[in-house]
Motif scaffolding. Structure first.
Motif, short mmCIF file in Angstrom:
data_model
loop_
_atom_site.label_atom_id
_atom_site.label_comp_id
_atom_site.label_asym_id
_atom_site.label_seq_id
_atom_site.Cartn_x
_atom_site.Cartn_y
_atom_site.Cartn_z
N PRO A 35 0.84 -1.11 0.04
CA PRO A 35 0.01 0.13 -0.11
C PRO A 35 0.68 1.18 0.10
N VAL A 36 0.45 2.22 -0.65
CA VAL A 36 1.22 3.58 -0.63
C VAL A 36 0.51 4.51 -0.08
N THR A 37 1.35 5.17 0.89
CA THR A 37 0.72 6.24 1.82
C THR A 37 1.75 7.36 1.66
N GLY A 38 1.01 8.55 1.09
CA GLY A 38 1.92 9.65 0.57
C GLY A 38 2.96 9.15 -0.42
N ASP A 39 4.14 9.43 -0.01
CA ASP A 39 5.40 9.19 -0.79
C ASP A 39 6.09 8.00 -0.54
N TYR A 96 8.28 5.76 -2.67
CA TYR A 96 7.43 5.04 -4.04
C TYR A 96 8.23 4.73 -5.17
N ASP A 97 9.59 5.10 -5.29
CA ASP A 97 10.19 4.89 -6.49
C ASP A 97 11.32 3.91 -6.15
N SER A 98 11.48 3.34 -4.91
CA SER A 98 12.20 2.28 -4.62
C SER A 98 11.63 0.99 -4.95
#
Length: 112
Positions: A35-39, A96-98
C-alpha cells in the motif's frame, strides 16, 4: 554493609541474566504490491511472541537481508509500533520509486 551491597549487586545481576529474551524474523516481498501512503510504500507485519511476556518488552529490529532493483535509488526504514506483552507491529517502508524484491528483518525482544 559491604555484604549487603554485594548481595544487592548479585541480585541485580541475576535478575538481568534471568530476563526473558525471544527472537524471530519475518520476510517482506515485492514492494510494488505494498500500500502507498503519501510518498511511501508501507508493509506492516503483525508479530506475535511465541510466549507472552508478563510486562511490555523492549523490541529491536535489524535488516538482515535486502534484495533490491539496482536501477532504482534505495531508501528503506523499519521500525516498531504498538508493542504489547503479546506482540507488536513491525513497519517496513520504502520510497514510492524504490523497489524491494525481498527484505528479511530480524527481531529481538527482551523483558523490561
Amino acid at each position: 554493609m559491604s555484604s549487603l551491597l554485594s548481595g544487592l549487586i548479585l541480585a541485580v545481576m541475576l535478575s538481568f541474566c534471568a530476563a526473558k529474551v525471544q527472537i524471530g524474523n519475518f520476510t517482506c516481498v515485492n514492494s510494488e504490491t505494498w500500500p502507498v501512503t503519501g510518498d511511501f510504500k508501507v508493509k506492516t507485519v503483525d508479530v506475535v511472541f511465541p510466549e507472552p511476556y508478563k510486562t511490555v518488552p523492549k523490541v529491536h529490529l535489524s535488516i538482515v537481508h535486502l534484495d533490491t532493483d539496482k536501477t532504482k535509488t534505495l531508501r528503506v526504514k523499519t521500525y516498531v509500533s504498538g508493542i504489547t506483552n503479546t506482540g507488536f507491529k513491525a513497519i517496513f517502508t520504502t520510497w514510492y520509486d524504490s523497489v524491494v524484491k525481498t527484505a528479511i528483518v530480524s527481531w529481538l525482544s527482551i523483558e523490561s
